[in-house]
Design a protein around this motif. Structure first.
Motif, PDB file in Angstrom:
ATOM      1  N   TYR A   1     -81.355  41.877   1.118  1.00 43.43           N
ATOM      2  CA  TYR A   1     -81.662  40.954   0.033  1.00 43.43           C
ATOM      3  C   TYR A   1     -80.746  41.302  -1.144  1.00 43.43           C
ATOM      4  O   TYR A   1     -80.812  42.406  -1.700  1.00 43.43           O
ATOM      5  CB  TYR A   1     -83.124  41.069  -0.377  1.00 43.43           C
ATOM      6  CG  TYR A   1     -84.076  40.600   0.699  1.00 43.43           C
ATOM      7  CD1 TYR A   1     -84.605  39.305   0.678  1.00 43.43           C
ATOM      8  CD2 TYR A   1     -84.441  41.450   1.749  1.00 43.43           C
ATOM      9  CE1 TYR A   1     -85.470  38.872   1.676  1.00 43.43           C
ATOM     10  CE2 TYR A   1     -85.309  41.027   2.756  1.00 43.43           C
ATOM     11  CZ  TYR A   1     -85.811  39.739   2.718  1.00 43.43           C
ATOM     12  OH  TYR A   1     -86.665  39.314   3.710  1.00 43.43           O
ATOM     13  N   LEU A   2     -79.858  40.365  -1.476  1.00 47.73           N
ATOM     14  CA  LEU A   2     -78.864  40.595  -2.524  1.00 47.73           C
ATOM     15  C   LEU A   2     -79.056  39.615  -3.674  1.00 47.73           C
ATOM     16  O   LEU A   2     -79.424  38.457  -3.459  1.00 47.73           O
ATOM     17  CB  LEU A   2     -77.440  40.442  -1.978  1.00 47.73           C
ATOM     18  CG  LEU A   2     -77.001  41.437  -0.902  1.00 47.73           C
ATOM     19  CD1 LEU A   2     -77.247  40.866   0.480  1.00 47.73           C
ATOM     20  CD2 LEU A   2     -75.534  41.790  -1.057  1.00 47.73           C
ATOM     21  N   LYS A   3     -78.766  40.098  -4.877  1.00 48.05           N
ATOM     22  CA  LYS A   3     -78.843  39.264  -6.073  1.00 48.05           C
ATOM     23  C   LYS A   3     -77.448  39.169  -6.690  1.00 48.05           C
ATOM     24  O   LYS A   3     -76.829  40.193  -7.008  1.00 48.05           O
ATOM     25  CB  LYS A   3     -79.824  39.846  -7.081  1.00 48.05           C
ATOM     26  CG  LYS A   3     -80.037  38.959  -8.300  1.00 48.05           C
ATOM     27  CD  LYS A   3     -81.125  39.526  -9.201  1.00 48.05           C
ATOM     28  CE  LYS A   3     -81.388  38.598 -10.391  1.00 48.05           C
ATOM     29  NZ  LYS A   3     -82.455  39.124 -11.268  1.00 48.05           N
TER      30      LYS A   3
ATOM     31  N   GLU B   1     -81.016  44.361  -3.678  1.00 48.08           N
ATOM     32  CA  GLU B   1     -82.354  44.547  -4.233  1.00 48.08           C
ATOM     33  C   GLU B   1     -83.273  45.275  -3.265  1.00 48.08           C
ATOM     34  O   GLU B   1     -84.113  46.080  -3.665  1.00 48.08           O
ATOM     35  CB  GLU B   1     -82.945  43.187  -4.611  1.00 48.08           C
ATOM     36  CG  GLU B   1     -82.242  42.540  -5.803  1.00 48.08           C
ATOM     37  CD  GLU B   1     -83.123  41.519  -6.474  1.00 48.08           C
ATOM     38  OE1 GLU B   1     -83.624  40.619  -5.761  1.00 48.08           O
ATOM     39  OE2 GLU B   1     -83.321  41.620  -7.709  1.00 48.08           O
ATOM     40  N   SER B   2     -83.137  44.987  -1.978  1.00 49.51           N
ATOM     41  CA  SER B   2     -83.991  45.666  -0.996  1.00 49.51           C
ATOM     42  C   SER B   2     -83.389  45.500   0.398  1.00 49.51           C
ATOM     43  O   SER B   2     -82.543  44.624   0.636  1.00 49.51           O
ATOM     44  CB  SER B   2     -85.419  45.107  -1.018  1.00 49.51           C
ATOM     45  OG  SER B   2     -85.417  43.743  -0.631  1.00 49.51           O
ATOM     46  N   ILE B   3     -83.848  46.392   1.293  1.00 53.84           N
ATOM     47  CA  ILE B   3     -83.438  46.338   2.702  1.00 53.84           C
ATOM     48  C   ILE B   3     -84.707  46.421   3.547  1.00 53.84           C
ATOM     49  O   ILE B   3     -85.503  47.368   3.396  1.00 53.84           O
ATOM     50  CB  ILE B   3     -82.497  47.498   3.061  1.00 53.84           C
ATOM     51  CG1 ILE B   3     -81.256  47.474   2.150  1.00 53.84           C
ATOM     52  CG2 ILE B   3     -82.081  47.422   4.527  1.00 53.84           C
ATOM     53  CD1 ILE B   3     -80.385  48.696   2.302  1.00 53.84           C
TER      54      ILE B   3
ATOM     55  N   PHE C   1     -80.059  37.539   2.626  1.00 54.98           N
ATOM     56  CA  PHE C   1     -80.710  36.575   1.737  1.00 54.98           C
ATOM     57  C   PHE C   1     -80.160  36.776   0.322  1.00 54.98           C
ATOM     58  O   PHE C   1     -80.046  37.912  -0.161  1.00 54.98           O
ATOM     59  CB  PHE C   1     -82.228  36.770   1.755  1.00 54.98           C
ATOM     60  CG  PHE C   1     -82.830  36.570   3.120  1.00 54.98           C
ATOM     61  CD1 PHE C   1     -83.149  35.294   3.581  1.00 54.98           C
ATOM     62  CD2 PHE C   1     -83.087  37.664   3.942  1.00 54.98           C
ATOM     63  CE1 PHE C   1     -83.701  35.121   4.843  1.00 54.98           C
ATOM     64  CE2 PHE C   1     -83.643  37.491   5.196  1.00 54.98           C
ATOM     65  CZ  PHE C   1     -83.948  36.216   5.657  1.00 54.98           C
ATOM     66  N   PHE C   2     -79.825  35.662  -0.331  1.00 59.56           N
ATOM     67  CA  PHE C   2     -79.188  35.722  -1.643  1.00 59.56           C
ATOM     68  C   PHE C   2     -80.036  34.991  -2.680  1.00 59.56           C
ATOM     69  O   PHE C   2     -80.598  33.937  -2.411  1.00 59.56           O
ATOM     70  CB  PHE C   2     -77.797  35.079  -1.595  1.00 59.56           C
ATOM     71  CG  PHE C   2     -76.851  35.742  -0.636  1.00 59.56           C
ATOM     72  CD1 PHE C   2     -76.037  36.783  -1.044  1.00 59.56           C
ATOM     73  CD2 PHE C   2     -76.784  35.340   0.695  1.00 59.56           C
ATOM     74  CE1 PHE C   2     -75.164  37.392  -0.169  1.00 59.56           C
ATOM     75  CE2 PHE C   2     -75.921  35.947   1.586  1.00 59.56           C
ATOM     76  CZ  PHE C   2     -75.110  36.980   1.154  1.00 59.56           C
ATOM     77  N   THR C   3     -80.093  35.578  -3.862  1.00 58.31           N
ATOM     78  CA  THR C   3     -80.740  34.931  -5.000  1.00 58.31           C
ATOM     79  C   THR C   3     -79.838  35.084  -6.223  1.00 58.31           C
ATOM     80  O   THR C   3     -78.918  35.914  -6.242  1.00 58.31           O
ATOM     81  CB  THR C   3     -82.112  35.557  -5.307  1.00 58.31           C
ATOM     82  OG1 THR C   3     -81.931  36.952  -5.615  1.00 58.31           O
ATOM     83  CG2 THR C   3     -83.047  35.411  -4.127  1.00 58.31           C
ATOM     84  N   SER C   4     -80.117  34.268  -7.239  1.00 55.93           N
ATOM     85  CA  SER C   4     -79.346  34.349  -8.482  1.00 55.93           C
ATOM     86  C   SER C   4     -80.234  33.922  -9.624  1.00 55.93           C
ATOM     87  O   SER C   4     -81.026  32.986  -9.500  1.00 55.93           O
ATOM     88  CB  SER C   4     -78.107  33.461  -8.413  1.00 55.93           C
ATOM     89  OG  SER C   4     -77.434  33.463  -9.655  1.00 55.93           O
ATOM     90  N   SER C   5     -80.077  34.596 -10.775  1.00 50.46           N
ATOM     91  CA  SER C   5     -80.880  34.244 -11.943  1.00 50.46           C
ATOM     92  C   SER C   5     -80.132  33.308 -12.868  1.00 50.46           C
ATOM     93  O   SER C   5     -80.676  32.846 -13.861  1.00 50.46           O
ATOM     94  CB  SER C   5     -81.275  35.512 -12.715  1.00 50.46           C
ATOM     95  OG  SER C   5     -80.117  36.192 -13.173  1.00 50.46           O
TER      96      SER C   5
END
Length: 588
Positions: free
Chosen positions: A181-183, A163-165, A110-114
């Motif tokens: 979970y990657l940012k 960020e978390s596993i 899962f990917f997020t970006s600020s």
């Protein structure tokens, strides 16, 4: 007195404990199905014969746990591992039962970006991880590769964080699964709008900036920035240059900060001696070597050199060189040279030449050169033929590829140089030695090639090898045409320019121990070959031989350049016949 008794007591206790410590006699590994016994022993940090101590298994299990987790095995167990003491309790056997369990598989990412980056452009780089064992090395390698790609495309401040596993089990398949979970953040797209230079007290800013070959507004590339120190080091004006820093100024312009530390670029290398008269009716004479180089005149990058050398009463050399860099602001170097050699009472040789060098890239350059030369035989009271009075025009081309990581004391890379020249020679006299069958307009060709490679075997230990060759072709040769061979720059252990030949080849092998970044001790072995064909008309017999020399030395970086000293023995020499080569390594 009390302190002395306490120290003796502590020393005694330490000796007693060390002498009677229990030793690990045997290490058995069991239950492992994926990793080998040797891998597990290495992770555990255990070796047969080492001292046993309480808690040794707990320490080993902690290290093995970290290694298994790193490789994606989180469900391991160490059941039935044990310590077995010998009957006298002096020997210990360790039994490590390591059941790795089932690996953890990556199920989802899962990917997020600020920021406003388009995540979809980068998700595909991670796709192949799905369904694979969660191996931290693989995941980190992809992150590093992606960051490197972003840094080379104008995003020096990009970041990717795990960020978390989420670890969980699939009850239906009994698989151990992980969701990552990657940012991702691109950061600001950057360009190099300005270049600032600091630390250069003498060298002009433009001399440094032009060597970087960066256009204003050019997109930032970490790979290119990381290579900039190598370009500046080739100038040989500075101590090893660090990687430049990049930042945004108050006007939000990208600034590349170059920090240099200048060193002495003016070198004086000389030794003067006096040879007293051998007979009453003779006078003494001065001998020696003077080599003066100005490599960065007034901080403009211009260079000049003067070399004077006198080896015997009648023989001496004088050489003047000048370099005009980046002619009219373009990547062309203009070189000029004046050379004169007085050879015994035989002849005087004068040469004037120039070369235009095209700096194709920071590593590759090509030159076109032209020179004119005169050889004038010395007049004698009793006429004796030595050489012809001749004039020669020479033109040629050369190529240089320099991929060394440092020009003065490389630890990696290679240097390749080759050249070809064509000489149109005209024999003008003396008239009494010009026979009807003599070819008075001979053509001469010279071919040269050289290759040097450097490789760091392990920390501070470098192997340097060089292979070189030169050949002269033509209908006949005079002494002034031939290659001079032997000595410091070719095969050490022999006198400087001891041999004359039309074909020479040699190799240098050195094993270097780096003492500092540009100082090293070394041992070496040189081998060479020379040949001059027979010329019956001129009373020259064929001369051909293989030679070699060996020895040791040291090169030390000083305020006036690299000071090199070596002791060399030639083939068949006794220790007392060894030769000391001494001087400043001072290339123009």
């Amino acid at each position: 007195m009390i302190r002395l008794i306490r120290n003796i007591f502590l020393l005694f206790i330490t000796f007693f404990v060390t002498s009677f410590a229990q030793k690990i006699e045997k290490i058995d590994v069991g239950n492992n199905k994926v990793f080998s016994d040797d891998e597990i022993k290495k992770w555990a940090g255990l070796n047969e014969g080492q001292n046993y101590f309480p808690g040794i298994l707990d320490s080993s299990f902690s290290r093995i746990s970290s290694a298994l987790s790193y490789n994606g095995y989180f469900n391991f167990s160490f059941e039935d591992s044990q310590i077995i003491f010998s009957s006298d309790s002096q020997q210990v056997d360790l039994v490590l039962n390591v059941d790795e369990g089932q690996p953890t598989i990556i199920n989802n990412l899962f990917f997020t970006s600020s920021d406003s980056m388009d995540i979809g452009n980068y998700i595909s780089s991670f796709d192949y991880l799905k369904g694979e064992i969660y191996n931290r090395y693989e995941v980190e390698s992809i992150i590093v590769d992606l960051l490197t790609n972003l840094e080379n495309k104008g995003f020096p401040f990009a970041s990717i964080k795990i960020e978390s596993i989420h670890l969980y089990d699939d009850s239906s398949s009994e698989y151990h699964l992980a969701d990552l979970y990657l940012k991702l953040e691109e950061g600001r797209r950057s360009s190099i709008d300005k270049i600032e230079v600091s630390g250069n007290n003498s060298t002009k800013d433009y001399v440094i900036i032009r060597e970087l070959r960066i256009d204003p507004g050019e997109e930032y590339s970490q790979q290119k920035v990381a290579n900039l120190p190598k370009r500046l080091n080739k100038l040989r004006y500075f101590d090893p240059v660090p990687i430049p820093q990049f930042y945004f100024d108050s006007e939000n312009k990208g600034v590349l900060q170059i920090n240099v530390k200048e060193k002495n670029t003016n070198n004086f290398d000389g030794i003067i001696g006096y040879v007293p008269p051998a007979k009453e009716n003779e006078s003494g004479y001065v001998t020696g070597l003077v080599n003066v180089t100005l490599r960065n005149i007034f901080g403009t990058g211009r260079a000049a050199a003067v070399r004077w050398q006198k080896l015997t009463r009648e023989s001496q050399e004088l050489e003047l060189k000048y370099l005009e860099p980046w002619l009219f602001g373009y990547p062309f170097n203009l070189n000029a040279e004046l050379f004169q050699r007085i050879q015994d009472t035989t002849y005087v040789q004068r040469r004037i030449g120039g070369a235009l060098e095209f700096l194709a890239t920071e590593d590759i350059s090509a030159s076109a050169f032209i020179s004119t030369e005169e050889v004038i035989p010395t007049e004698r009271q009793v006429p004796v033929f030595t050489v012809y009075n001749s004039s020669t025009i020479t033109t040629g081309l050369s190529l240089k590829i320099d991929l060394r990581d440092d020009p003065l004391a490389p630890t990696g890379g290679f240097l390749f140089e080759t050249g070809y020249s064509f000489s149109r020679k005209k024999i003008n006299g003396p008239d009494e030695y010009i026979t009807p069958g003599l070819e008075t307009n001979p053509n001469l060709q010279r071919i040269t090639a050289g290759f040097g490679a450097f490789y760091e075997l392990f920390f501070r230990n470098v192997v340097a090898i060089g292979v070189y060759g030169k050949e002269l072709r033509g209908p006949f040769f005079e002494q002034s045409d031939l290659w001079r061979f032997g000595g410091t720059r070719t095969v050490r252990g022999y006198r400087e320019e001891q041999f004359l030949a039309s074909r020479i080849a040699w190799s240098n092998l050195e094993y270097r121990l780096m003492l500092t970044q540009r100082s090293f001790a070394f041992v070496f072995f040189d081998a060479g070959y020379y040949l001059i064909e027979a010329d019956i008309e001129r009373g020259i017999s064929k001369n051909e031989d293989f030679i070699f020399g060996y020895g040791l030395g040291i090169t030390v970086e000083t305020a006036i350049g690299l000071l090199g000293v070596s002791f060399a023995l030639a083939q068949g020499d006794s220790f007392s016949e060894g030769k000391i080569h001494f001087g400043i390594i001072n290339e123009f």
